[in-house]
Design a protein around this motif. Structure first.
Motif, PDB file in Angstrom:
ATOM      1  N   ASP A 583      21.782 -29.867 -35.433  1.00  0.00           N
ATOM      2  CA  ASP A 583      22.833 -29.739 -34.426  1.00  0.00           C
ATOM      3  C   ASP A 583      22.902 -28.348 -33.807  1.00  0.00           C
ATOM      4  OD1 ASP A 583      25.676 -29.292 -36.685  1.00  0.00           O
ATOM      5  OD2 ASP A 583      23.744 -28.292 -36.522  1.00  0.00           O
ATOM      6  N   THR A 584      21.852 -27.518 -33.994  1.00  0.00           N
ATOM      7  CA  THR A 584      21.946 -26.140 -33.497  1.00  0.00           C
ATOM      8  C   THR A 584      20.591 -25.662 -32.986  1.00  0.00           C
ATOM      9  OG1 THR A 584      23.663 -25.632 -35.115  1.00  0.00           O
ATOM     10  CG2 THR A 584      22.597 -23.765 -34.039  1.00  0.00           C
ATOM     11  N   ILE A 600      14.843 -30.746 -30.642  1.00  0.00           N
ATOM     12  CA  ILE A 600      15.573 -31.446 -31.697  1.00  0.00           C
ATOM     13  C   ILE A 600      15.434 -32.944 -31.471  1.00  0.00           C
ATOM     14  CG2 ILE A 600      17.900 -32.012 -32.538  1.00  0.00           C
ATOM     15  CD1 ILE A 600      18.644 -29.119 -32.212  1.00  0.00           C
ATOM     16  N   LEU A 602      17.036 -36.468 -32.374  1.00  0.00           N
ATOM     17  CA  LEU A 602      18.200 -37.159 -32.907  1.00  0.00           C
ATOM     18  C   LEU A 602      17.824 -38.612 -33.180  1.00  0.00           C
ATOM     19  CD1 LEU A 602      20.898 -35.740 -30.469  1.00  0.00           C
ATOM     20  CD2 LEU A 602      20.350 -34.938 -32.762  1.00  0.00           C
ATOM     21  N   CYS A 667      27.543 -37.185 -31.143  1.00  0.00           N
ATOM     22  CA  CYS A 667      27.190 -35.976 -31.897  1.00  0.00           C
ATOM     23  C   CYS A 667      27.227 -34.797 -30.947  1.00  0.00           C
ATOM     24  CB  CYS A 667      25.806 -36.107 -32.549  1.00  0.00           C
ATOM     25  SG  CYS A 667      24.441 -36.129 -31.379  1.00  0.00           S
ATOM     26  N   THR A 668      27.381 -33.616 -31.493  1.00  0.00           N
ATOM     27  CA  THR A 668      27.478 -32.388 -30.703  1.00  0.00           C
ATOM     28  C   THR A 668      26.398 -31.416 -31.144  1.00  0.00           C
ATOM     29  OG1 THR A 668      29.863 -32.654 -30.441  1.00  0.00           O
ATOM     30  CG2 THR A 668      28.959 -30.463 -30.034  1.00  0.00           C
ATOM     31  N   VAL A 669      25.673 -30.862 -30.163  1.00  0.00           N
ATOM     32  CA  VAL A 669      24.629 -29.869 -30.411  1.00  0.00           C
ATOM     33  C   VAL A 669      25.036 -28.587 -29.692  1.00  0.00           C
ATOM     34  CG1 VAL A 669      22.170 -29.331 -30.225  1.00  0.00           C
ATOM     35  CG2 VAL A 669      22.906 -31.702 -30.542  1.00  0.00           C
ATOM     36  N   SER A 670      24.835 -27.453 -30.325  1.00  0.00           N
ATOM     37  CA  SER A 670      25.263 -26.179 -29.746  1.00  0.00           C
ATOM     38  C   SER A 670      24.126 -25.171 -29.770  1.00  0.00           C
ATOM     39  CB  SER A 670      26.465 -25.611 -30.505  1.00  0.00           C
ATOM     40  OG  SER A 670      26.124 -25.349 -31.847  1.00  0.00           O
ATOM     41  N   LYS A 671      24.277 -24.131 -28.943  1.00  0.00           N
ATOM     42  CA  LYS A 671      23.365 -22.989 -28.929  1.00  0.00           C
ATOM     43  C   LYS A 671      24.099 -21.805 -29.544  1.00  0.00           C
ATOM     44  CE  LYS A 671      21.004 -24.478 -24.666  1.00  0.00           C
ATOM     45  NZ  LYS A 671      20.645 -24.115 -23.275  1.00  0.00           N
TER      46      LYS A 671
END
Length: 765
Positions: A583-584, A600, A602, A667-671
């Motif tokens: 997720d990152t 990534i 998923l 779902c949440t993906v962040s930088k």
């Protein structure tokens, strides 16, 4: 003298600039004393006592230890241990005074970094402190390797550098050896120091050893370009390890990068000339004298302890950074656990009715306030964007103010703004104060006494000088805010104590939970439609659907699982979808375009059914779901995927449609960025900073430095935002609302009302 003797003081070598010329004192045990000298070179020691009239206080660093042979009481020669201390602060030791010193920490030896401090005479006494890491945790320079953040060489072409963790009882050793390469520039050791407020004093401690005797080695602290120095001096190095201690007063403002430099150009002149430096440490003198920031444990009066979550503590009690307990743990009061960010409760055991502000999750203001599609700093509820002007928050009604008239209450909230903005808080005709919103989320609070006015409830007026984001308000008894407790439209006004869980447990809010824990052991829903009894039986829909340990009764019909065929059992199985995967995306620096990992994957899992149609969507910046282009159970996401839309957080949704079923999951993906690089912004003017009689113009330009490297041209023009602050707040608000962007800004007399300060904020992300 309590069996210690003062053998005299001496001044250090007179040195130029802002080098503090500290005095030295030799203090030894009486020859017949039963005490033992336990101090070592580099120890920071302190004495403090009251003789009935005056308080004696001395802060010293041990620079040498040894043993003298002196005559005892019977004329027999005896050994007497001593130490030589450099007085950094306080009263010089004198004959006839108590000369008992205690060690607080060590500038050289990690195993001697802690101490116990028990006092009944300090301003906030009585208390017992466990102190550790005074010279390490907050050190300005504590290199433990070679490279950025560690030992750094200047003129590496002329030097071969190696690092040794420990040798001959000395730790953290950097060896600099002269190579045969011809090199015309200066070379040596060059350590970057963080921005330092001025004036204040730093303490530099290290050991050195050379391959041959070297004299007059220059030591320099000042701007990296060498234009100005806070202090400079010289020292010698012999063929055995020697200890050196310097105290330098910082007088220069933090306009440019500041360096500690050891210039070896005139000393290492032969091939294979070598200098070893070990245990280098630079620390603020104030961190050695005021050790509240290094207190790991305090028992007694905890006033003055500053905790990163709770702020400054007050009153009596115990403060621990880690607490382990077995057997019986008894708590009378409130037990609260904060989340990983420390902003809100993840479980709560204590008084149920804490936050008395109705619907803090909604954060509802009387005037229209935009709801932002972001997660607030507390992790739950809405973020409201307040425009410039007045906004009224209804907290409680007339009945409540009548019942609590004269009581002290604290109002707190989180706020953020694009540019520093003032928020004025008013209760009726009484001003509660002015708080400031900055570019990052900060919790602000005010305290007041409740006054009852017939027919009026408690309403707080927020007057914003500019656009401000507000979230998670809380109103609670007392003068200090506690961890945020979310509330919805229902407040349970009770003095009872209970338990509430938000993660891995029972959700809702503390005062109106989704599932209630009753005194008789039953669990029921907020509206009573779902009940689980203590014996394991229960019902749904007010009793229309009941169950026991063996049967399910639906309006008088008994349903048994074994009576269903395989198709019916399959239809009754719970169906769902879930998304798994990283997720990152990690970036080493805000200006570094390379992300780890490069992509990534998923993967969506379908439980107890097989989908006939699949689809991946993303949540756009406008708050709408848009097609992401995926039609299988896996989705490949890259850092440059168009759905990011310039944001640092991206929410994806997987939808699966099967026979008579439709399920989805998000779902949440962040930088994320390390943020380790030290960035500085400097503003310069081409025609000076004075406009005579309001005439003429001048151009300001911003220069961005990453350490000693200029990176201005690597940052886009639109990421530079200029703001103005002057004696005309209304004019400032209008000027700032126009959003002046770019690396340069041209101003004239119309932009300056007598006096104005222009700031430039640079966004790296």
């Amino acid at each position: 003298m309590d069996q210690r003797q003062l053998l005299g003081g001496q001044r250090g070598k007179s040195i130029a600039m802002a080098i503090y010329d500290y005095p030295k004192f030799k203090i030894r045990l009486a020859p017949d004393s039963r005490k033992r000298q336990g101090l070592q070179t580099g120890d920071v020691v302190r004495r403090q006592y009251t003789d009935g009239e005056n308080t004696r206080y001395s802060l010293m660093v041990v620079t040498a230890t040894g043993t003298d042979a002196v005559a005892g009481r019977e004329g027999v020669e005896r050994a007497s241990a001593y130490f030589v201390g450099a007085l950094l602060e306080g009263d010089p030791p004198r004959d006839g005074e108590l000369l008992d010193f205690v060690r607080l920490t060590s500038l050289t030896t990690p195993d001697r970094s802690g101490a116990l401090y028990l006092t009944a005479g300090d301003a906030e006494a009585p208390y017992l402190d466990v102190i550790d890491g005074m010279a390490a945790d907050r050190a300005l320079c504590h290199p433990e390797y070679l490279g950025p953040g560690g030992y750094a060489c200047m003129g590496a072409e002329a030097l071969a550098a190696t690092y040794t963790p420990e040798q001959e009882g000395v730790t953290r050793i950097c060896t600099l050896r002269r190579t045969a390469a011809a090199y015309s520039g200066p070379f040596g050791l060059r350590q970057e120091l963080p921005d330092l407020a001025h004036p204040q004093r730093i303490v530099i401690s290290f050991r050195v050893r050379a391959g041959r005797p070297l004299s007059g080695i220059p030591l320099f602290v000042g701007y990296a370009d060498g234009s100005e120095a806070d202090g400079s001096t010289t020292f010698d190095a012999g063929t055995s390890w020697s200890y050196h201690l310097f105290a330098i007063t910082i007088d220069l403002p933090p306009m440019r990068a500041r360096m500690l430099t050891l210039d070896l150009t005139e000393q290492l002149t032969r091939e294979d000339d070598v200098l070893r430096i070990g245990e280098l440490k630079v620390v603020l003198q104030s961190d050695l004298s005021n050790f509240s920031a290094a207190s790991k444990v305090r028992v007694g009066r905890i006033t003055g302890i500053a905790d990163p979550l709770f702020g400054k503590l007050d009153g009596y009690g115990a403060y621990f950074q880690n607490l382990y307990a077995t057997r019986n743990v008894n708590v009378a009061g409130t037990l609260t656990a904060g989340d990983c960010e420390g902003f809100a409760s993840t479980f709560y055991v204590g008084r149920i009715h804490r936050n008395v502000l109705r619907n803090s999750l909604g954060c509802d203001f009387s005037a229209h306030a935009e709801v932002l599609n972001e997660r607030p700093p507390t992790g739950v509820g809405n973020i409201r964007r307040l425009s410039r002007g007045e906004h009224r928050l209804v907290c409680q009604g007339d009945t409540w103010t009548a019942a609590h008239a004269g009581a002290r209450f604290c109002f707190s909230f989180w706020c953020r703004s694009a540019a520093p903005t003032a928020l004025t808080l008013t209760l009726g005709s009484v001003s509660l104060g002015v708080v400031r919103a900055t570019t990052s989320w900060q919790r602000r609070h005010v305290s007041f006494t409740v006054e009852h006015m017939a027919g009026q409830g408690l309403e707080i007026l927020l007057s914003a000088a500019g656009m401000v984001d507000v979230a998670s308000p809380q109103l609670e008894a007392g003068d200090r805010p506690t961890l945020y407790q979310p509330t919805d439209e229902v407040l349970r006004e009770t003095d009872e104590y209970g338990a509430w869980f938000s993660r891995g447990g029972i959700g809702g809010t503390i005062q109106n939970p989704l599932l209630k824990l009753e005194e008789d052991g039953t669990i029921c829903s907020a509206n009573g439609s779902f009940v689980i009894n203590a014996d394991g039986t229960g019902h749904f829909a007010g009793g229309r659907f009941r169950w026991t340990g063996d049967t399910i009764d639906l309006r008088g019909i008994t349903i048994r699982w074994e009576d269903f065929d395989e198709k019916a059992q399959e239809a009754l199985l719970p169906k769902s979808v879930a998304i798994s995967g990283p997720d990152t995306f990690h970036y080493a620096d805000a200006l570094d375009p390379q992300a780890q990992p490069a992509s990534i994957t998923l993967v969506a899992t379908e439980q107890n059914f097989t989908a006939e149609a699949r689809r991946w969507d993303y949540l756009s910046a406008e708050g709408a779901w848009k097609d992401a282009g995926g039609r299988t159970t896996s989705f490949l996401l890259t850092p440059d995927f168009h759905a990011w839309e310039g944001r640092e957080v991206l929410t994806l949704r997987y939808s699966a449609t099967g026979p008579d079923t439709d399920h989805s999951a998000t779902c949440t993906v962040s930088k994320q960025y390390d943020g380790e690089s030290a960035y500085s912004v400097y503003i310069r003017a081409d025609r000076g900073t004075v406009l005579q009689n309001g005439a003429g113009e001048t151009t300001l330009w911003a220069q961005v430095m990453r350490g000693a490297e200029e990176v201005t041209e690597r940052i886009a023009e639109e990421q530079f935002l200029w703001t103005r602050q002057s004696d005309d707040p209304n004019g400032d608000a209008d000027w700032n609302a126009a959003e002046h962007r770019g690396r340069t800004l041209t101003i004239d007399g119309d932009d300056v009302a007598r006096r104005a300060v222009f700031d430039c904020e640079v966004s790296l992300n």
